[in-house]
Design an enzyme around this catalytic site. Structure first.
Site, short mmCIF file in Angstrom:
data_model
loop_
_atom_site.label_atom_id
_atom_site.label_comp_id
_atom_site.label_asym_id
_atom_site.label_seq_id
_atom_site.Cartn_x
_atom_site.Cartn_y
_atom_site.Cartn_z
N HIS A 126 0.82 -1.20 0.00
CA HIS A 126 0.00 0.00 0.00
C HIS A 126 0.86 1.25 0.00
CE1 HIS A 126 0.91 -0.50 4.27
NE2 HIS A 126 0.64 0.77 4.42
N ASP A 149 0.87 5.09 1.74
CA ASP A 149 0.25 5.84 2.83
C ASP A 149 -0.49 7.08 2.34
OD1 ASP A 149 1.21 3.98 4.57
OD2 ASP A 149 2.87 5.20 5.33
N HIS A 184 4.98 -0.01 -0.03
CA HIS A 184 5.57 -0.91 0.95
C HIS A 184 4.56 -1.91 1.50
CE1 HIS A 184 3.94 2.50 3.30
NE2 HIS A 184 3.69 1.59 4.22
N ARG A 216 5.56 -9.12 17.38
CA ARG A 216 6.22 -7.91 16.86
C ARG A 216 5.49 -6.68 17.38
NH1 ARG A 216 5.53 -4.28 12.44
NH2 ARG A 216 7.31 -4.05 11.00
#
Length: 356
Positions: free
Chosen positions: A263, A265, A321, A331
């Site tokens: 996608h 941003d 990214h 994570r």
């Protein structure tokens, strides 16, 4: 807010009804009968040829798979940050994978201690469709990584804030979100407002020292972004969504859990001009998979998370990214984003402050 995946169209079956018997069917019946007597041998020979071709092709696939693995790409491709980091679907890209001809380069290894690393890339045209702000709207674009802004000890303290907050809820899927600004907290398959849900008890969960550290960290990241891109720090405004993310290997239950889609941003959130990620855990030590991947036309550039590491970049299409799927462990990270438009600015959170 969440990515919407588009199903690939299913084409119609190529086989259709053939023509029915016509006027000449009797005339050719004897010829068909003669051919039918040869059919078993012909079918056997055809099957043998197909089997040989299949075995040859299969061997080629095995060799190719081994070559790809030796190149550092895990067998089956790179595995699949949260709701806000899942934007447009991965058209033509296997779920959680990379294009078949993709080449992966590591921009920042976990074992590295980087003072500053910056790669400039040509700016996309995404910013042209939004109001420009002189001295702030990106004219120099790229991505950077630094381990010199936030210490590992500070990252551990920030992570404990995330752990306390997320312990109050959590997604049924693999991606949980906590936004201290809006109060959004993943709970099951939905979200609740943390501040409304817990009311005055919020002061038993977070301290003013927690929020002070959060503000200080955000301010230092903002200054570094301004320094690298040659703009004034005061021209940047914290913008939403800014949030903690916790990811593990639990399967997605809703589209909100599908964080792995590529996608942009600026496309997903028009207010974004500069995006940053502060990592709060270590790749290959606390979790497997979960690397950040810049998807360029010629290759993929990965950032391996490390507690205290800041990855930052201009928010347009020049920095398409995705995040790999987490394979094991947990994570933690914070996404902190900035806008050049003061109308999209938000204030810092606080125990006694006002929350939207």
């Amino acid at each position: 807010m969440a990515p919407q995946r588009r199903a690939l169209p299913r084409g119609p079956d190529s086989a259709g009804p053939g023509p029915g018997p016509g006027r000449g069917s009797r005339r050719h019946s004897s010829a068909r009968k003669g051919r039918s007597q040869q059919d078993p041998r012909a079918r056997w020979l055809k099957a043998a040829i197909l089997l040989l071709l299949f075995l040859c092709a299969g061997g080629g696939l095995v060799v190719w798979s081994r070559v790809r693995t030796q190149d550092g790409i895990p067998e089956g491709g790179i595995p699949g940050d949260g709701i806000p980091e899942g934007g447009i679907p991965a058209d033509g890209i296997p779920e959680g994978g990379i294009p078949a001809d993709g080449v992966t380069e590591v921009l920042a290894h976990r074992s590295d201690t980087l003072q500053d690393k910056f790669v400039e890339v040509p700016c996309s045209e995404d910013y042209e469709s939004h109001k420009r702000f002189a001295g702030c709207t990106p004219r120099k674009c790229g991505r950077g990584v630094t381990d010199a802004v936030i210490t590992r000890e500070e990252a551990e303290r920030i992570r404990r804030i995330a752990e306390r907050g997320l312990s109050l809820g959590g997604s049924d899927g693999g991606a949980s979100i906590l936004d201290l600004h809006s109060g959004a907290l993943s709970l099951g398959k939905h979200f609740v407002n943390l501040y409304r849900y817990f009311g005055d008890k919020i002061q038993d969960i977070f301290t003013e020292e927690d929020f002070a550290l959060y503000r200080d960290v955000r301010h230092r990241i903002q200054q570094r972004i301004a320094q690298v891109f040659g703009i004034s720090s005061s021209a940047l405004y914290l913008t939403k969504p800014t949030f903690f993310s916790r990811m593990n290997s639990t399967g997605a239950k809703t589209t909100h859990d599908e964080y792995w889609h590529p996608h942009v941003d600026k496309v997903t959130y028009g207010s974004f001009d500069y995006t940053s990620l502060l990592y709060l855990s270590d790749y290959s030590k606390d979790f497997g998979g979960g690397r950040f991947v810049f998807m360029d036309a010629d290759s993929n550039k990965t950032v391996e998370p490390r507690a205290g590491r800041v990855s930052f970049f201009t928010s347009g299409s020049e920095n398409l990214h995705r995040v790999e799927r987490v394979q094991w462990g947990t994570r933690f990270a914070i996404t902190i984003s900035f806008s050049c438009d003061p109308q999209h600015g938000i204030g810092d959170p606080g125990v006694t402050g006002h929350h939207p």
